[in-house]
Every structure is written in structure tokens, then in C-alpha cells.
Design a protein around this motif. Sequence first.
Motif, short mmCIF file in Angstrom:
data_model
loop_
_atom_site.label_atom_id
_atom_site.label_comp_id
_atom_site.label_asym_id
_atom_site.label_seq_id
_atom_site.Cartn_x
_atom_site.Cartn_y
_atom_site.Cartn_z
N TYR A 614 20.27 38.50 65.50
CA TYR A 614 20.48 38.97 64.14
C TYR A 614 19.76 38.03 63.19
O TYR A 614 19.95 36.81 63.26
N ILE A 615 18.93 38.57 62.32
CA ILE A 615 18.20 37.74 61.37
C ILE A 615 18.60 38.13 59.96
O ILE A 615 18.73 39.32 59.62
N GLY A 616 18.83 37.14 59.12
CA GLY A 616 19.26 37.41 57.76
C GLY A 616 18.76 36.37 56.79
O GLY A 616 18.16 35.36 57.17
N SER A 617 19.04 36.61 55.52
CA SER A 617 18.58 35.71 54.47
C SER A 617 19.34 35.97 53.19
O SER A 617 20.16 36.88 53.11
N THR A 618 19.03 35.16 52.21
CA THR A 618 19.60 35.39 50.89
C THR A 618 19.02 36.65 50.25
O THR A 618 19.64 37.27 49.40
N ASP A 619 17.82 37.05 50.69
CA ASP A 619 17.16 38.24 50.15
C ASP A 619 16.04 38.66 51.10
O ASP A 619 15.55 37.84 51.88
N ILE A 620 15.66 39.93 51.05
CA ILE A 620 14.52 40.41 51.82
C ILE A 620 13.33 40.56 50.86
O ILE A 620 13.44 41.22 49.83
N LEU A 621 12.22 39.94 51.20
CA LEU A 621 11.11 39.78 50.27
C LEU A 621 9.93 40.70 50.58
O LEU A 621 9.42 40.70 51.70
N ALA A 622 9.50 41.45 49.58
CA ALA A 622 8.18 42.08 49.63
C ALA A 622 7.20 41.06 49.04
O ALA A 622 7.58 40.23 48.20
N PRO A 623 5.93 41.07 49.47
CA PRO A 623 4.98 40.03 49.04
C PRO A 623 4.88 39.83 47.53
O PRO A 623 4.92 38.69 47.05
N ASN A 624 4.77 40.91 46.78
CA ASN A 624 4.60 40.75 45.34
C ASN A 624 5.88 40.27 44.66
O ASN A 624 5.83 39.63 43.61
N ASP A 625 7.04 40.59 45.24
CA ASP A 625 8.29 40.06 44.71
C ASP A 625 8.34 38.54 44.89
O ASP A 625 8.79 37.81 44.00
N PHE A 626 7.89 38.08 46.05
CA PHE A 626 7.88 36.63 46.30
C PHE A 626 6.86 35.94 45.41
O PHE A 626 7.10 34.85 44.90
#
Length: 644
Positions: A614-626
Motif C-alpha cells: 500500500y502506497i500513500g502520501s499527504t497528497d497525490i501530485l500531478a506534475p504541474n500541481d507540484f
Amino acid sequence: MPHSDRQEGLNGIVRERLLQMFREVEAESGWKVLVVDRNSVRFLSAACKMSEVTEEGVTLVENLELKRQPMASMDAIYFISPTVESVKRMCEDWSGKNRMYAAAHIYFTSHIDDTPLFSIKQCMGLVAKIRAIKELNLEFIASESQAFSLDMPEAFQNLYGPSSDVDLQAETISAVARRLATLFVTLGVRPTIRYQEPASAYQDAAERLAKDLELQLEELEGQAGAAGHSLWWRWQTHPPPTLLILDRARDMISPLIHEYSYQAMANDLLPVKNGRYSHVYTNAHGDQQKQEVLLDEGDPLWPTLRHLHISDAINLILDEFNAFVKDNKTASMVKGEAESIKDMSEAIQQMPQYKELLSKYSLHMDITHRCLDVYNEQNVEPISALEQDVATGKDADRNKVKTAEATLRLEELLMQESEKFSVSDKLRMLIIFVAAKGEKLPPGEVERLLEVAKLQHYSRTMQNLEHVRVPHKSDHEEKAARSSFLSFLKGKSFKKKREPEVSFELARFRTPAQFTMEDCMQGKLSDKDFPYLVPPGNAKAAAKTLHAGDVPLATGMSVRTKPRGEAGKAKEQEKETQISSSSPPMVVFVIGGMAYNEICAAYTVSKGFNKHIYIGSTDILAPNDFLAAIGNLHDVTASMRKVS
């Protein structure tokens, strides 16, 4: 009762817990209304369809923050965050002479502190009507069978922004730890925590989170133990699962590099937001229609397509479509076999009677077609070629890429007008270059390259990399050098008779996270680079092993039953989850946001080792959002600060 393969998917586990919450509420009136706040509704909507909620006797879903009409004949299920604000609004429903509902069944998304709990005790109207009050411990979005998000996009800026003070950083770490702890309560298992060793005193977010999470888990254990309940009830005969905590600051390349797996490419090039995509199609009457669709595991093709290279995805769609035409007598009247997306589109026009049946092909035909259109319009190929060489340190022929040569190629691309290469693509390329080659660049080189690109007004974005302390070769080139173009092609189903729409040579880069997961699976992960918070076999950890048969009460499940399995879904979904569930999963968490290529890597490693990851994060990033997040690091007004 044994879980089905589908149930072992993280979103299936969450769905079952929420539905079990509805099932255990026996409304005195026979009618139930669900009340949610702005946080809990995100967790709910990601896991359950409205039809599934109504099937459990919930006739209405209401927003706690909005003005509502009294429904004195209906029981209310409050599924809310344990914040002072949400508790205050709930108490207001029971203040005064008029009561909003017949009774209250309260489920908090996580542990409630003394202050809001005291407010409940002071509300006599509410106390008299409480039928249940529980901490469900569920504060994450299970977006996929093996991926989750804490829905905290503000974490990156709160942790790395120059205006972020020590108190805000500590508050953010604590909030992340609290939400992450609910994942393990949901899984019913206590993890062994390993974290990425800080590269410097400024890159210690992973270590701080590890320590705070340990404290949160100990606190939850103490509360459950005092009440005579158990939290850790699954996989008791196995070693505890490993939690790997990674720091986004240690890898700035993965979220920015152009990727060619279907899911990553669609979220990069198309206006996909939270998995939603506006699909344009032609109806049975020949009229164009626009429909918003959700790209998730409810789509029978999505689980199989999402991690394929875009060329393989196109081939699979065409093969599936041709198989349908061949197997159906009426459809087989269509002449010839579709060899391209254009052929397939024309064939569908000839079969209006199958429009609804073929809609699943039409959707992905549209997405792949638009991805390729944008790819060609934005001239992504030369940019991507340089990104691959710089990020891996080698070209497609496995020759080492020299910094001077890469700099010249970069200059040539940066000098192109914005009509040919977009500003965002130039910035992404430049950041990748600095992240991979920074230690080899002479002073003032970044400023010079910005001038070459005529992007001097983006100098602040590049300066912000200093706040993240962008790593250099040790974090990228050494791991990327293990990536192999030949190993990537090995086992591919790509058909030679069709020319690839996008070259596989542009997909050589592998995320450092993938190598970390593989090393951990093989027992090769360095204790120095990823130290244990509590070493395995520690008496303290061993003492936490519980007796078989213990069932959690604090999860909000009935003490008389265990979670029930779901009925089987589509075959494509089952293929994704047919992984051994006899041992606990590995959990990978990226603090600061994760990229779609890292999600893809988790599935790849999971399948290769036949073990859930299971992989998770504080947020899922699209390139331009990052890219925007990096640019906003210095901006105090852009800081979201939300950590509740």
C-alpha cells in the motif's frame, strides 16, 4: 470470515468498514440520515457509492456545515471529524427546545480530545439522545486498491516553506501522524517503522514523522487497552508489516518528469482532477455529448490499462475491441480489423446498436487520442528525451551523459520560443537538470540558464529549491543507473506489427521509491539509509502481539461480527488484487506528496513479489500541481496552513 481478494484491496477494506457502521445503527424510527463534515465526506465519497449507502438504510446525506431542516422522526448518524468546530455544530443541532433528529449515533474519524468531548458532555439535549459514540479511526482517502492519500496538500508548503515556523511544522507532522495512524487501525496491524535517514538537519521530516507516529500509536493502544479492547487483530502469527517513510524533498525528479504510463500521462497532459475527466462522445442519434466520468476501479478496463505504457494501452484497447467484433456476429459485419484509434472510431460509428456496450472502449479511445494530440502539440518528445538522459545519467544506448553535453542540449531547448515549448515544460526540465546535476554546476549557472530561457521572473521558483535542499547525484543517478531499458521491454506484450505511438526509450527512468521497495522486499535495504525506529525483535514491540480472535471495538465494528467480504467485481479488478493475503502488507508513505509513477511502481513491485504494497502520501501530485507548489513556497499568502 475470510476476506475475498477484492476485500483485501485497501478501498474494499475501507468500504466495508463504513458500510458496517451503517449496518450496526438500529434506528428507533426505522429511518437514518447521515451527517458529514467537509473532511469526512471526502473519506466517505472515495470509498462508497451513494447507492451502497442507501442500501444500508440511509435515506439522506447532509452537510454539517450547511443549514438543515429538522427531521425529528429520523435517527442521525454523525460521521464527523473530532474538531472543536464540527463538535460545536453538532451540539447546536441539539440546543434549545427543537431537536434536529430523533437520536444521535456518533462516529468520529479519529480520537477526540478532551476539549471537544467536554463540549458534548455539557450539551444535555445531545447527551440524552446519544445511542452510540465511537472513534472509527478512518482519516484517509482510499483512492485505489493499493493507494491512499491523507488529503493534506498543504503539508509540502507547511514543512518546507521559508515562512513556516517550528510550531507550524510540528503541528503539520502531528496531523499527518494522526491520520496515518488511522490507516493501521483500519488494517488492524501494528507496523515496524523505518524512515529515510535525513540528508541534513533540514531534511528530517521522515524521522520526525516516524517518532510522532510511534507516539500516536502508543496513545491509541493505551486508550484501547484501558477500555479492554484490542487494536491489532490481523496477521498475528506473522512478523509485523514494514512501514517505509520517504521524504519528498529527497526526490524532486519523480513528480516532474514526463511519464508514459497511461494513468500518469492522462493526469499530466489532460484536465483530470481528482480522477474526474470530461468525456466527449457521440450518442446513438449522432449528437455529441459531454459526460464527466470517474477514472477508477469501477471502470472494467481502467485497472488493466492504468499502468501500461501508452502504446501498450492503445494496443490493448484495439485488441479488446477487435475481439468483441470477432465474437459478435452482427458486429463482425464491420469490414477489417481496427489497426488504429481512427479505425476503431469509424467502426463504432457503424455499430450504433452497440453504442452503450462499446462506451467503455470509446472512453479510453478518447483519452488515449487526446493524450497523443497534446503530446504532439506540446512537442514533448525532445524535452522528455533530455529528461530521461539527465535523470538516469545514461542515454538510451547506456552511455554516460556528460554534464557539458547535457547543458548544451538544455540550452538549445530553453532558447526555443514558448509557442514550441511551454513555460511549465521548460521549468520542469530545468528543475530536473538542477536536481540531477546541481553539484556539478558552476556558480551562477542556474541564473544564466534562466536568462537563456527568458524566464528570469521565475528565479524565485528556482531559489525555492534551496528551501527543499534539493539533493544531487547520491539520490538520483546512483539508483537510476540500475534502471535498464532492456529489462523494461522484457515481457512486454507490444506487437511489432503496430508502430509505437510513443517510443519506449522515453520511459527508462525508474523512481528511487521503486528501488527502495525492491531492496526492502529482498532484505537488502540498508539499515543506515533506512534505520528502524524500534529494531525488530525488541521486547517492547513483541509485547504488542495479541491473542488470536481479538476483534477491535474502537473501529466502530460490532463486537459480534467480523467484516464481511464483498461480492466479486469485474475480472480486470480481480486480477489487480489476486496477490497473496496470507501475510501483512508493506506500507510506503511519502511525506510531502507522491507522484503517479510511484503509485505505478508500488503495483509493479507488489505483483513481482506477490505481496500487497500500500502506497500513500499527504497528497497525490500531478506534475504541474507540484511545479506550482514549488513556486508558492515563498508566498505567505499561498500557504494553506490547514492541518486539522
